[in-house]
Design an enzyme around this catalytic site. Structure first.
Site, PDB file in Angstrom:
ATOM      1  N   LYS A  59       0.808  -1.225   0.000  1.00 55.42           N
ATOM      2  CA  LYS A  59       0.000   0.000   0.000  1.00 55.42           C
ATOM      3  C   LYS A  59       0.841   1.275   0.000  1.00 55.42           C
ATOM      4  O   LYS A  59       0.352   2.342  -0.378  1.00 55.42           O
ATOM      5  CB  LYS A  59      -0.933   0.002   1.211  1.00 55.42           C
ATOM      6  CG  LYS A  59      -2.101  -0.972   1.124  1.00 55.42           C
ATOM      7  CD  LYS A  59      -3.155  -0.484   0.147  1.00 55.42           C
ATOM      8  CE  LYS A  59      -4.426  -1.317   0.252  1.00 55.42           C
ATOM      9  NZ  LYS A  59      -5.499  -0.799  -0.606  1.00 55.42           N
ATOM     10  N   SER A 308       1.236  -9.612  -0.211  1.00 59.59           N
ATOM     11  CA  SER A 308       0.929  -8.186  -0.186  1.00 59.59           C
ATOM     12  C   SER A 308       1.229  -7.482   1.124  1.00 59.59           C
ATOM     13  O   SER A 308       1.399  -6.264   1.143  1.00 59.59           O
ATOM     14  CB  SER A 308      -0.549  -7.970  -0.543  1.00 59.59           C
ATOM     15  OG  SER A 308      -1.380  -8.641   0.394  1.00 59.59           O
TER      16      SER A 308
END
Length: 415
Positions: A59, A308
């Site tokens: 992110k 992720s």
């Protein structure tokens, strides 16, 4: 401009421009080959370790790219974002580095570790709403009240371009990849990966992965009503309101989204820790869970898995690991009936020791039982070598005349 038109305005040029902006600001994470996972699945497995970013999540990329495209006036006003944790930390970290004031609105159920880290990164944190959609509504209103710039976690062209640099790096480091599996929450990462793959010299299939209880993107793409909810350790992809811009991109490129069971997410977290010695959060393990859910589909192919993020609550991780021991038969939960007399428990412990079992926990139950008052139930958690050894312990107790029943089988049947 419509979402479809915005989607078409994001191409390889925007991804390469984002990569140039991010150079030196985010880590170019390693793409590593997993020999063991390749042997287990029959595919050639490569892991993109985005859990090695400073805030342990991809992110950072989208957040930093968005902040770097703000005008001077927008930067002076400050920014606000809603997030279940990873986007929050990415915005907070890069806003601090750029001297931009940041406010983050998070759902009340956000893991403590993500809340505390976001505050430590210098952001003002507000816990509002039970779900991300409620947090988003509050953040929108606060942005209007305080004239803040809203930094959306996935429904923004600059954010999508930033996330797409993950796949750009993967295909630069291993051009022979023919498939990328990526977690899907709001859709920003998978949309960016789709764009990156479209510009590659050879065909690369991009497949998104959602947890079954939050399959909003798959439902959207199939034209089904949206029905999501429930508890999941993959809170990073537990999204109800999918971004309209990512959806337009996924439709344009014909991207498929798989769904995986919660238990496979847990298993993937365990395998990443035991095999790769790396910690992943639930969402970060989703790609591996998808590979394990249908290994025949990927046999012989070169598969890139996006890990992720690694921001998992330590208590949740401990629970997942212990549940894994139960599923593997390495922990068994027995309820045993013994005489309520001095030495009876010691005799039972000696029998279990002879059977090479290791007693981890013991609890007596004298009152809430239908047994005779001179009998007691003892609940034992016993460590065994494997499923066969656990069964041998139960059989050995019964051979000694000890009545025992297994509670762990009930737990497994509900999973």
């Amino acid at each position: 401009m419509s979402e479809a038109e915005q989607g078409k305005s994001i191409g390889m040029a925007e991804l390469k421009a984002a990569a140039a902006r991010l150079a030196g600001r985010v880590i170019r994470t390693p793409l590593v080959h997993s020999r063991t996972l390749s042997e287990i699945t029959g595919a050639e497995v490569w892991l993109k370790l985005e859990n090695q970013q400073f805030v342990a999540s991809f992110k950072e990329r989208g957040a930093a790219n968005k902040l770097l495209t703000l005008s001077a006036d927008e930067a002076r006003r400050g920014v606000i974002a809603m997030s279940a944790g990873n986007h929050a930390q990415g915005v907070a970290y890069h806003a601090h580095n750029l001297g931009i004031a940041a406010t983050i609105v998070m759902p009340k159920s956000t893991p403590f570790v993500k809340v505390s880290r976001t505050r430590k990164l210098g952001a003002r944190v507000r816990l509002e709403g039970e779900m991300l959609a409620e947090s988003a509504a509050f953040a929108r209103q606060l942005a209007a009240d305080e004239n803040l710039v809203f930094v959306h976690p996935y429904n923004d062209p600059a954010v999508i371009a930033g996330q797409g640099t993950v796949a750009l790096e993967m295909l630069e480091d291993q051009p022979a990849l023919d498939c990328i599996l990526t977690p899907v929450g709001g859709g920003g990462l998978v949309a960016g990966c789709a764009i990156a793959a479209s510009g590659h010299a050879s065909a690369v299939e991009v497949i998104g992965v959602e947890v079954e209880s939050y399959a909003a993107v798959a439902q959207h793409l199939a034209g089904h009503p949206i029905s999501v909810g429930g508890a999941t350790i993959a809170e990073g992809i537990a999204v109800r309101d999918v971004g309209s811009l990512p959806l337009a991109i996924l439709r344009e490129y014909g991207i498929e989204v798989m769904t995986v069971a919660e238990r496979l997410i847990e298993k993937a977290v365990i395998q990443m820790l035991e095999i790769e010695k790396t910690v992943t959060e639930g969402a970060g393990a989703a790609a591996l869970a998808a590979l394990m859910s249908d290994p025949g589909r990927f046999v012989g192919r070169k598969i890139g898995l996006i890990v992720s993020g690694g921001n998992i609550d330590t208590r949740t991780l401990a629970n997942v690991l212990m549940r894994g021991l139960v599923r593997d038969g390495r922990l068994i939960d027995l309820v045993v009936e013994i005489s309520d007399k001095p030495g009876a428990l010691a005799e039972l412990a000696c029998v279990i020791a002879e059977l090479r079992g290791n007693i981890v926990e013991v609890q007596h139950q004298r009152l809430f039982s239908a047994l005779s008052a001179n009998m007691t139930e003892v609940e034992l958690v016993i460590e065994a070598q494997d499923t066969a050894h656990g069964s041998a312990i139960v059989a050995g107790l019964e051979a000694k005349g000890v009545r025992a029943r297994r509670r762990d089988r009930l737990v497994l049947s509900r999973d």
